[in-house]
Design a protein around this motif. Structure first.
Motif: not given
Ligand SMILES: [Zn+2]
Lengths: 161, 186
Positions: A27-29, A31-36
């Protein structure tokens, strides 16, 4: 927004994260380009490592393992050690004694069987005994598996880490 | 004595089916054909010498790979004391101690680009060789041989959770080392 920690991402990349954790990361991925990007980097590293070559063993390797597992006669092992230069000093002395004794047998004593046994036999025996005492060649004398086996099973993280 | 049955399995059969795998495992860990040969040989010697110490309730092949891993560790420690980087790779970044070791965006891009290049092999190998044997072995088992955490835990004889944290640190160490290589230029 709290980003999953690196361990969580790494386990997720390996499909080893428990279901609840995996759902959170997924779910987080979205919305988060950095973690992707971090995930992409883990996966790229894994692919690059998997692509490193792992050649087959050279031909005859398995046969040489099997030959090595059969107990060789002591003189063959000794010769092998002398040739490969792995003799320890004490063993080397014994080997030198042995070689000298062999030379005596074959050059001075000739082929007469009982003459052959007279003097050199003692030299041979003592050289061989000294050799056996000093040179760990037989499998039974090799080092035991490293002691950290027991340490590791007792503590995990206490293992060299 | 050498060819007695091992868990109902003939020793020769075991050597035939694991000889090549052992060589490849050692090769992956050390990257050198001669060393790999010697290490695999030594592992089979130790296996024979310590057959009676095997706990029959544990899988025999994992036990064997653990012996091999020990051989490789012993050798690595003997030869390469200087070349490994610290296990405590600095893990700084905006997410605290256990968070991802972020590189600057252009460094990150350069790293990704290197990893995805076809000729990345040499740099990847050199980076791997600079890691500690503990980090290297978990990457070999999971990333190179494709084993799961549970299997890796058996081979390395550590709890499952240790594999999870160790592979993460190994990855961070690997990125850090690789990103410092001349091939990886932002
Ligand atoms: Zn993140």
């Amino acid at each position: 927004m709290t980003c999953p920690n690196s361990e969580s991402l790494s386990a997720f990349a390996d499909r080893e994260a428990p279901a609840e954790e995996a759902a959170f990361v997924r779910a987080h991925l979205s919305g988060c380009a950095a973690c992707a990007r971090r995930l992409r980097s883990i996966e790229a590293a894994r692919r690059a490592l998997a692509a490193l070559p792992a050649p087959d063993a050279p031909p005859g390797f398995v046969d040489s393992l099997l030959a090595g597992a059969r107990p060789a006669p002591w003189w063959a092992r000794l010769l092998g050690e002398v040739r490969s230069g792995f003799l320890q000093p004490a063993g080397a002395v014994a080997a030198a004694g042995l070689a000298a004794a062999a030379l005596l047998v074959f050059t001075h004593r000739g082929p007469a069987p009982d003459a052959e046994l007279e003097v050199p036999a003692e030299v041979l025996v003592s050289a061989h005994e000294r050799f056996l005492r000093t040179m760990p060649l037989a499998p039974a004398e090799t080092e035991p598996p490293a002691p950290d086996l027991t340490l590791a099973s007792a503590g995990g993280e206490g293992d060299v880490f | 004595m050498a060819f007695e049955a091992v868990q109902g399995r003939n020793f020769e059969e075991f050597v035939r089916s694991y000889g090549n795998k052992a060589y490849q495992f050692a090769y992956r860990l050390c990257g050198n054909p001669e060393e790999a040969k010697e290490m695999a040989q030594e592992a089979f010697h130790r296996l024979l010498a310590h057959l009676d110490e095997h706990d029959p309730s544990k899988p025999f092949d994992a036990w064997f790979f653990r012996i091999l891993r020990n051989v490789v560790f012993d050798e690595t420690r003997r030869h390469e004391r200087r070349r490994t980087v610290s296990l405590d790779v600095p893990v700084s970044g905006p997410f605290g101690e256990e968070s991802y070791a972020d590189l600057l965006p252009d460094q990150e891009e350069a790293l990704l680009e290197t990893l995805e290049r076809r000729d990345a092999g040499a740099a990847v190998r050199r980076a791997l060789d600079k890691l500690s044997p503990e980090h290297r072995s978990v990457l070999v088992l999971c990333d190179m041989e494709g084993r799961g955490y549970e299997e890796a835990a058996k081979v390395l004889d550590v709890p499952l959770g240790t594999i999870r944290s160790r592979i993460n640190r190994a990855r961070m160490a690997f990125r850090t080392v690789l990103s410092r290589m001349p091939e990886v230029k932002p």
